[in-house]
Design an enzyme around this catalytic site. Structure first.
Site, PDB file in Angstrom:
ATOM      1  N   ARG A  88       0.951  -1.181  -0.164  1.00  0.00           N
ATOM      2  CA  ARG A  88      -0.063  -0.079   0.143  1.00  0.00           C
ATOM      3  C   ARG A  88       0.893   1.282   0.035  1.00  0.00           C
ATOM      4  O   ARG A  88       1.635   1.719   0.866  1.00  0.00           O
ATOM      5  CB  ARG A  88      -0.837   0.122   1.220  1.00  0.00           C
ATOM      6  N   HIS A 132      -2.958  10.885   0.978  1.00  0.00           N
ATOM      7  CA  HIS A 132      -2.364  10.637   2.272  1.00  0.00           C
ATOM      8  C   HIS A 132      -1.574  11.837   2.807  1.00  0.00           C
ATOM      9  O   HIS A 132      -0.544  11.889   2.984  1.00  0.00           O
ATOM     10  CB  HIS A 132      -1.334   9.558   2.205  1.00  0.00           C
ATOM     11  N   GLU A 177      -7.319   8.267   6.720  1.00  0.00           N
ATOM     12  CA  GLU A 177      -7.825   8.918   7.967  1.00  0.00           C
ATOM     13  C   GLU A 177      -8.368  10.421   7.837  1.00  0.00           C
ATOM     14  O   GLU A 177      -7.704  11.351   8.383  1.00  0.00           O
ATOM     15  CB  GLU A 177      -6.472   8.901   8.881  1.00  0.00           C
ATOM     16  N   ASN A 303      -7.249   1.659  10.118  1.00  0.00           N
ATOM     17  CA  ASN A 303      -6.089   1.830  10.333  1.00  0.00           C
ATOM     18  C   ASN A 303      -5.933   1.867  12.257  1.00  0.00           C
ATOM     19  O   ASN A 303      -6.832   2.634  13.000  1.00  0.00           O
ATOM     20  CB  ASN A 303      -5.210   3.211  10.274  1.00  0.00           C
ATOM     21  N   TYR A 305      -4.125   1.605  16.065  1.00  0.00           N
ATOM     22  CA  TYR A 305      -2.837   1.467  16.754  1.00  0.00           C
ATOM     23  C   TYR A 305      -3.113   1.360  18.448  1.00  0.00           C
ATOM     24  O   TYR A 305      -2.132   0.680  18.884  1.00  0.00           O
ATOM     25  CB  TYR A 305      -2.072   2.994  16.491  1.00  0.00           C
ATOM     26  N   GLU A 356      -3.565  -0.377   8.310  1.00  0.00           N
ATOM     27  CA  GLU A 356      -2.228   0.164   9.129  1.00  0.00           C
ATOM     28  C   GLU A 356      -2.337  -0.605  10.252  1.00  0.00           C
ATOM     29  O   GLU A 356      -3.213  -0.452  10.850  1.00  0.00           O
ATOM     30  CB  GLU A 356      -1.934   1.861   9.066  1.00  0.00           C
TER      31      GLU A 356
END
Length: 466
Positions: A88, A132, A177, A303, A305, A356
């Site tokens: 990606r 992005h 995002e 994504n 985290y 991600e």
């Protein structure tokens, strides 16, 4: 909350994934490419932001970054060595259209054309992210994402890229995002363009969603077989205690951060409670906006985290017993499982990619030049294990992209945080596959990994407090 536990294995657990599961890694153009003003590329908002004193740690910029623009073929060889099945990457809008609209920079398009060719030769599936975060500065000068016409500019840029690459690229991510763009770029001012206004931030969030819808239509007009998705930042919000007030506040935070994007995309409206909470700051919604936003998608990118533990006052509560990354993000892999199951229960979703997932930890360079990063390896392993458990209970996850392929420019943190499974010496630009990268290569090669029985039991018995 549904009980998602399953029976324990009697021996060490072999975590295997479906045969067609895609193993990949991800990057972003401004974070790795460098060559910020070469071969006709225009200025981006991140060029302007990073060149402004005091905006980025240590005065770092993405001027050179990982020099991927010149080392692209070497990096594809590294991907092949890792056994990646997918990569990606994002396209720099100002490299393709320096002014954001108007003349096309053929040298910029040629770079991405060569990248796609090298990937396909290596049997690596390209996943293209159209935006992005590196907006052309000339568009920012006329309002950027605050400008209600920005979606038309984005659709025109999308058409240029789709016509050039669409015969070989099947998978497209429109925007990465939108929450981070609106929040960090337009509310806290930590990211480009550095604005600080809640009403503007909410307007930007809406314009991003509309632009996503316009780009989705453009991609399908140019290639009816295109697989189109969007990548959303998500985290699970969990109450700090068992009080009704903390639970209500966690739900409120979820709707304002995650539901604010999922609901328009998959329900055709904003969350009513969040809309009421934002009061006079809510964006103008024009008659056809929601129909443009709420189109069938071929996949959803997540994504992930960390999580957020919320007090009854609405504050994030640090967990004393938890491990935190260099970004000061709590390591909470079980919350990824909870998140996947939660959104699968609450929404009618297309297939999911983890677009991600990764961590910044301090690496240790050994005397022989190898890079030890056991914390990152464990982070990836635990999150993959939780992903697989969620899949066993209905979450339709088709692939996983480690963030990131390379150590890179970490936005306002500059080069102080390293996320890569491949290390980069920024002076020599030497690439070194880290311990985590070698482990991930084995996972991709074997389509799975072994987990200790105790690890597995801990995951399937761990539950969200939400």
């Amino acid at each position: 909350m549904v009980d998602h536990r399953i029976s324990f294995p009697t021996a060490d657990y072999c975590v295997t994934f479906p045969r067609q599961f895609l193993w990949g890694a991800a990057t972003a153009s401004y974070q790795i490419e460098g060559a910020w003003d070469r071969d006709g590329k225009g200025e981006s908002i991140w060029d302007r932001f990073s060149h402004t004193p005091g905006m980025v740690r240590d005065g770092d910029t993405g001027d050179i970054a990982c020099d991927h623009y010149d080392r692209m073929e070497e990096d594809v060889k590294v991907m092949r060595q890792l056994g990646l099945k997918a990569y990606r990457f994002s396209i720099s809008w100002p490299r393709v259209m320096p002014g954001g609209s108007g003349p096309v920079n053929l040298k910029g398009l040629d770079f991405y054309d060569r990248l796609v060719e090298r990937l396909l030769e290596a049997d690596i599936e390209p996943f293209v992210t159209l935006y992005h975060w590196d907006l052309p500065q000339r568009l920012q000068d006329i309002g950027g994402w605050v400008n209600k016409d920005i979606g038309a500019y984005f659709a025109d840029y999308t058409a240029v890229v789709a016509r050039r690459l669409g015969d070989r690229v099947s998978n497209w991510i429109t925007i990465n995002e939108p929450w981070s763009i609106s929040y960090y770029g337009h509310l806290t001012g930590e990211h480009a363009p550095g604005l600080k206004n809640r009403r503007i931030a909410l307007m930007v969030a809406h314009h991003l969603l509309v632009a996503h819808g316009q780009a989705t239509r453009t991609l399908r007009e140019n290639n009816p077989l295109a697989q189109v998705g969007i990548a959303l930042w998500m985290r699970q919000f969990e109450p700090a205690d068992g009080s009704p007030e903390a639970s209500a506040m966690a739900r409120r935070k979820w709707e304002e951060e995650v539901g604010w994007f999922l609901d328009p995309l998959f329900k055709g409206h904003y969350p009513p409670e969040a809309w009421a909470n934002f009061g006079a700051d809510v964006p103008e919604v024009r008659p056809m906006d929601m129909a443009t936003i709420c189109q069938n998608l071929d996949f959803l990118g997540i994504n992930y985290y960390t999580r957020a533990v919320i007090s009854k006052e609405g504050e994030e509560v640090r967990q004393d017993k938890s491990v935190y990354t260099e970004m000061d993000w709590e390591v909470s892999p079980e919350s990824l499982k909870d998140l996947l199951l939660r959104i699968s229960d609450e929404y009618h979703l297309p297939p999911i990619y983890i677009t991600e997932n990764g961590a910044a930890f301090e690496d240790r360079v050994e005397k022989d030049g190898t890079v030890s990063d056991e914390s990152r390896r464990l982070y990836l392993k635990e999150h993959l294990l939780n992903t697989r458990i969620a899949m066993e209970h209905g979450a339709r996850v088709k692939g996983y992209f480690a963030w990131s392929l390379l150590d890179n420019f970490e936005w306002a943190h500059g080069y102080s945080k390293r996320f890569g499974i491949v290390g980069v010496d920024y002076k020599s630009q030497k690439r070194t596959i880290k311990e985590s990268g070698n482990w991930y290569a084995e996972v991709a090669r074997n389509n799975g990994f072994a987990a200790e029985k105790a690890e597995y039991e801990r995951v399937v018995t761990a539950g969200s407090s939400a």
